[in-house]
Motif scaffolding. Structure first.
Motif, PDB file in Angstrom:
ATOM      1  N   GLU A  85     -45.826  65.571 -31.085  1.00 59.07           N
ATOM      2  CA  GLU A  85     -45.532  64.501 -32.043  1.00 59.07           C
ATOM      3  C   GLU A  85     -45.599  63.097 -31.420  1.00 59.07           C
ATOM      4  N   THR A 176     -50.277  74.166 -37.776  1.00 62.82           N
ATOM      5  CA  THR A 176     -49.335  73.444 -38.620  1.00 62.82           C
ATOM      6  C   THR A 176     -48.505  74.458 -39.405  1.00 62.82           C
ATOM      7  N   GLU A 257     -43.744  64.727 -48.726  1.00 68.25           N
ATOM      8  CA  GLU A 257     -43.996  63.313 -48.449  1.00 68.25           C
ATOM      9  C   GLU A 257     -42.745  62.618 -47.935  1.00 68.25           C
ATOM     10  N   GLN A 260     -42.127  63.779 -44.343  1.00 66.13           N
ATOM     11  CA  GLN A 260     -43.031  63.122 -43.396  1.00 66.13           C
ATOM     12  C   GLN A 260     -42.598  61.686 -43.139  1.00 66.13           C
ATOM     13  N   ARG A 264     -41.196  60.195 -39.595  1.00 71.80           N
ATOM     14  CA  ARG A 264     -41.950  59.068 -39.036  1.00 71.80           C
ATOM     15  C   ARG A 264     -41.007  57.899 -38.780  1.00 71.80           C
TER      16      ARG A 264
END
Length: 376
Positions: A85, A176, A257, A260, A264
């Motif tokens: 990552e 993944t 979403e 993620q 992030r």
């Protein structure tokens, strides 16, 4: 300052061999950490391209100047990823351009998943590089194997270009996962959050991310625990963790979403983007973290790696190490708004380790020209 943009490993070797003054080694220029003393610039973006990708063998080989985004897009098409990552620090450091895979390896860039699968260096299978004398060296290959002597793959990972200039890297990739979920525990103090993260990481439920923000997106404390894998397994482990922390205010996020975006936000330390001040990265024992943070009077704080990594936004020009005193860990000045040469970027090493580091740099960079000053 003269800029050299070698297109081949031979050109890179000739450039370094001919150099008689310090060189700044740069990939995409997205991670300008430390104060490099340089006469000329070696810019690596022309040495780019994926030279081998075998999805079945979970192996990828790329030239050092290959954009990280190109590699991630290639892996995504085969439902694979870089498990460690890597971070995108452009927003934090105020830079632009394209991060390169050489820069990722040279800085050992590792995100929240490090606590579960390891760091960037643990997924580097092999490297090719040019040392400070202009000699091309290689170590490792395309499979994991035991080594004797220097493990140059791990030595180059995190050396920030001071031991050699990477020309090619071989990496192990990872499939993944089918799905993921995030347990959100609201309202915990720092000490309670570190204890909860430690409890989760010690459980059999395979946590792949554990972070805590004393001030989350909504202004309140939030502790985040990520689970990844097959759908049935993720659902089972999610329920078990909800039961484990049933006395707290717990919710579960499953929207891809939002998941993620949330991780992030942690990985790239987005809470500190656009905020004035110096940014410090503290590595410590998780149990020591809350006490260390209590001494800082920081403007903003984020815990990652179960509390073993702390990001702290501090007033400019303030030496965080002087505030903390001796502790079991190290602190790195990642972004400085004030150019105070008395504040070292990296944690000063104990005498014995400093002697070893100096000896290694003298061995691999006898002219002392590769990113000179960055470790000072």
């Amino acid at each position: 300052m003269t800029t050299y943009s070698p297109q081949t490993e031979a050109e890179l070797a000739e450039c370094i061999h001919a150099a008689d003054a310090p060189l700044r080694i740069q990939g995409g220029g997205t991670r300008p950490v430390g104060q490099v003393v340089a006469h000329d610039l070696v810019e690596m973006s022309q040495m780019a391209g994926i030279t081998l990708y075998d999805p079945g063998a979970l192996t990828l080989v790329a030239q050092a100047g290959t954009p990280l985004q190109q590699i991630q897009d290639t892996l995504l098409a085969e439902r694979q990823r870089l498990a460690f990552e890597p971070q995108d620090l452009r927003g934090l450091l105020g830079t632009s351009g394209q991060s390169t895979i050489g820069g990722v390896v040279a800085s050992n860039s590792s995100g929240p998943r490090r606590i579960q699968c390891g760091a960037c260096r643990d997924f580097a299978l092999g490297v090719r590089f040019v040392d400070g004398a202009g000699t091309v060296l290689k170590n490792g290959g395309r499979v994991m194997k035991n080594v004797t002597g220097y493990d140059l793959v791990k030595l180059l990972s995190g050396s920030w270009g001071t031991l050699g200039v990477l020309s090619e890297v071989s990496l192990k990739t990872q499939p993944t996962p089918e799905t993921s979920a995030c347990i959100l525990i609201n309202g915990l103090s720092d000490a309670e959050a570190v204890a909860a993260m430690s409890q989760a990481l010690s459980s059999p439920f395979e946590i792949t991310g554990a972070a805590h923000a004393p001030v989350g997106v909504d202004g309140l404390p939030v502790t985040m625990l990520r689970i990844e894998g097959f759908d049935g397994s993720v659902s089972y482990r999610t329920e078990k963790l909800r039961d484990m922390f049933g006395t707290f205010d717990v919710s579960v996020e499953r929207d891809p979403e939002r998941l993620q975006a949330g991780w992030r936000w942690v990985r790239d330390v987005e809470m500190m983007h656009g905020q004035s001040g110096d940014v410090w990265r503290i590595s410590c024992k998780p149990s020591d973290g809350p006490d260390l943070v209590s001494r800082l009077n920081a403007k903003s704080v984020l815990y990652d790696w179960g509390g073993g990594l702390i990001w702290a936004l501090m007033p400019e020009g303030r030496d965080l190490r002087a505030v903390l005193g001796a502790f079991g860990g190290h602190a790195t000045l990642m972004r400085s708004g004030a150019t105070d040469p008395t504040i070292a970027t990296f944690q000063p090493e104990p005498a014995a380790l400093a002697t070893l580091s100096t000896s290694l740099r003298a061995k691999f960079d006898p002219k002392g020209i590769l990113n000179s000053g960055i470790m000072a």
